[in-house]
Design a protein around this motif. Structure first.
Motif, mmCIF file in Angstrom:
data_model
loop_
_atom_site.group_PDB
_atom_site.id
_atom_site.type_symbol
_atom_site.label_atom_id
_atom_site.label_comp_id
_atom_site.label_asym_id
_atom_site.label_seq_id
_atom_site.Cartn_x
_atom_site.Cartn_y
_atom_site.Cartn_z
ATOM 1 N N ALA A 53 3.495 4.711 -1.843
ATOM 2 C CA ALA A 53 2.743 5.436 -1.095
ATOM 3 C C ALA A 53 1.652 4.640 -1.702
ATOM 4 O O ALA A 53 0.476 4.676 -0.740
ATOM 5 N N VAL A 83 0.548 2.228 -3.240
ATOM 6 C CA VAL A 83 0.606 0.565 -2.014
ATOM 7 C C VAL A 83 -0.546 0.842 -0.731
ATOM 8 O O VAL A 83 -1.059 0.322 -0.423
ATOM 9 N N ALA A 84 0.146 1.874 0.061
ATOM 10 C CA ALA A 84 0.126 2.574 1.574
ATOM 11 C C ALA A 84 -1.809 2.353 1.046
ATOM 12 O O ALA A 84 -2.424 1.980 1.774
ATOM 13 N N LYS A 85 -1.340 3.083 0.156
ATOM 14 C CA LYS A 85 -2.984 3.737 -0.604
ATOM 15 C C LYS A 85 -4.230 3.124 -0.392
ATOM 16 O O LYS A 85 -5.116 3.106 -0.778
ATOM 17 N N GLY A 86 -3.902 1.727 -1.063
ATOM 18 C CA GLY A 86 -4.770 0.735 -1.869
ATOM 19 C C GLY A 86 -4.657 0.677 -2.602
ATOM 20 O O GLY A 86 -5.938 -0.133 -3.287
ATOM 21 N N ARG A 124 -7.355 -6.836 3.522
ATOM 22 C CA ARG A 124 -5.907 -6.200 3.195
ATOM 23 C C ARG A 124 -4.611 -6.942 3.903
ATOM 24 O O ARG A 124 -4.405 -7.717 4.696
ATOM 25 N N SER A 129 0.641 -4.336 3.226
ATOM 26 C CA SER A 129 1.760 -3.490 3.022
ATOM 27 C C SER A 129 0.008 -2.570 2.668
ATOM 28 O O SER A 129 -0.120 -0.814 2.182
ATOM 29 N N GLY A 130 -0.778 -2.905 2.254
ATOM 30 C CA GLY A 130 -2.464 -2.414 1.764
ATOM 31 C C GLY A 130 -2.958 -2.603 0.703
ATOM 32 O O GLY A 130 -3.847 -2.304 0.394
ATOM 33 N N VAL A 179 4.445 -1.625 9.809
ATOM 34 C CA VAL A 179 4.249 -1.315 8.360
ATOM 35 C C VAL A 179 5.162 -0.156 8.254
ATOM 36 O O VAL A 179 5.263 0.803 8.945
ATOM 37 N N HIS A 204 5.373 2.886 5.788
ATOM 38 C CA HIS A 204 4.726 3.192 5.144
ATOM 39 C C HIS A 204 3.993 4.665 5.681
ATOM 40 O O HIS A 204 2.383 3.427 6.096
ATOM 41 N N ALA A 263 0.617 6.432 5.025
ATOM 42 C CA ALA A 263 -0.071 6.321 4.282
ATOM 43 C C ALA A 263 -0.423 4.676 4.414
ATOM 44 O O ALA A 263 -1.571 5.164 4.199
ATOM 45 N N ARG A 264 0.136 3.915 4.853
ATOM 46 C CA ARG A 264 -0.626 2.443 4.577
ATOM 47 C C ARG A 264 -1.820 2.826 6.831
ATOM 48 O O ARG A 264 -2.831 2.167 6.555
ATOM 49 N N LEU A 304 -4.913 4.248 5.067
ATOM 50 C CA LEU A 304 -5.419 3.812 4.544
ATOM 51 C C LEU A 304 -6.632 3.087 5.288
ATOM 52 O O LEU A 304 -7.852 2.501 5.529
ATOM 53 N N LYS A 339 -9.461 5.430 6.082
ATOM 54 C CA LYS A 339 -10.509 4.303 5.289
ATOM 55 C C LYS A 339 -11.009 3.386 4.886
ATOM 56 O O LYS A 339 -12.621 3.674 4.960
ATOM 57 N N ASP A 340 -10.854 2.339 4.883
ATOM 58 C CA ASP A 340 -11.099 1.394 5.256
ATOM 59 C C ASP A 340 -12.139 0.831 6.900
ATOM 60 O O ASP A 340 -13.547 0.552 6.817
ATOM 61 N N ALA A 368 -3.639 12.462 0.990
ATOM 62 C CA ALA A 368 -3.426 11.336 0.194
ATOM 63 C C ALA A 368 -4.873 10.679 -0.396
ATOM 64 O O ALA A 368 -4.709 9.954 -1.677
ATOM 65 N N PHE A 369 -6.054 10.970 -0.307
ATOM 66 C CA PHE A 369 -7.136 10.274 -1.027
ATOM 67 C C PHE A 369 -7.827 11.667 -1.645
ATOM 68 O O PHE A 369 -8.737 11.348 -2.261
#
Lengths: 136, 148
Positions: free
Chosen positions: A78, A80-83, A125, A128-129, B11, B13, B15-16, B19, B22-23, B56-57
């Protein structure tokens, strides 16, 4: 005395996906791809820059038990995926040209080329992030 | 091993995707983004997206977007001489009134006071000496007029 950095590692979600990203999109070369059956099919997968043969990037899959318990594996994936799991910094002779080149191959940029007090840089990125930057 | 289409690699996951949204905020905050657009980037329904993003964030997506805009505005206040209204529009906010209110809530003072509390932009900008020599010269015409 330590003399040299030889390997840096990034956690990836899927080693095939990561290998495709680092070679096809970023243009790195494949160095090692060795699967070890007696170690639970652990796969040692490394790539590197063509102009820098003595430094490799290890594309490491997040292991489950017995290395990490299931919860740790899940948490790490998680992150990794959230950066939130670190990244890599690269150098280039031409940030703008490399930006166009990588973007045309589908690399996701988080920051377009920008003048910073330390030079011109851009951020992107990996699949995977993981956070990547390049600087000139 | 079957060949993989690198253009369309999925991908693993979930959460990717979050992200990616968010990016998108960090890259396109200047544009009129809304939660529906961000949710599409994450491939989720807006309601589900907001919940998952927050999980997540740590904050809901609309607030992450607002905070990014305020952060960028603060940077422009510190490093440029551009007007508050101009900066407000540049960072993607449309109402100067709600910008000032939101900024005050975040930084504890008005945009103007925030700018005054930081060194003038000219102290930070690395203006080349040749420009300073040309532009900082006393204006003799005015001196002569005053003397006359």
């Amino acid at each position: 005395m330590l003399t040299k950095l030889t390997n840096a590692h990034v956690w990836v979600h899927d080693q095939d996906e990561a290998l495709a990203f680092y070679t096809d999109k970023l243009g790195l070369e494949l160095r090692d791809d060795v699967t070890v059956p007696e170690m639970g099919n652990f796969r040692w997968l490394t790539v590197g820059l063509q102009g820098q043969p003595d430094v490799s990037i290890v594309l490491m899959a997040v292991p489950g038990p017995p290395v990490f318990d299931a919860e740790t594996k899940e948490t790490l994936e998680a992150l990794v995926a959230k950066g939130a799991a670190g990244g890599l910094f690269f150098a280039t002779d031409d940030v703008r040209a490399t930006f166009e080149e990588l973007r045309s191959r589908g690399v996701e940029f988080v920051q377009e080329p920008m003048e910073q007090p330390y030079g011109l840089d851009a951020g992107f990125r990996d699949a995977s992030g993981n956070h990547m930057r390049m600087m000139q | 091993m079957p060949a993989r289409d690198t253009e369309d690699v999925e991908v693993a996951h979930p959460a990717r995707h979050l992200l990616r949204a968010k990016d998108l905020v960090d890259v396109r905050y200047r544009e009129p983004l809304d939660v529906a657009t961000l949710a599409r980037a994450a491939r989720l329904s807006p309601a589900h997206f907001s919940r998952e993003f927050r999980r997540a964030f740590g904050e809901p997506p609309h607030r992450y977007l607002l905070h990014r805009r305020l952060e960028r505005a603060a940077s422009l206040l510190r490093t440029t001489d551009r007007s508050v209204a101009d900066i407000c529009l540049t960072v993607g906010l449309r109402s100067v009134g709600s910008f000032t209110t939101g900024f005050g809530r975040m930084y504890g003072m008005s945009p103007t006071a925030y700018r005054a509390a930081h060194p003038p932009a000219v102290n930070r900008a690395r203006i080349p000496t040749c420009v300073l020599l040309a532009w900082a010269r006393p204006q003799t015409a005015r001196l002569e007029k005053t003397a006359a």
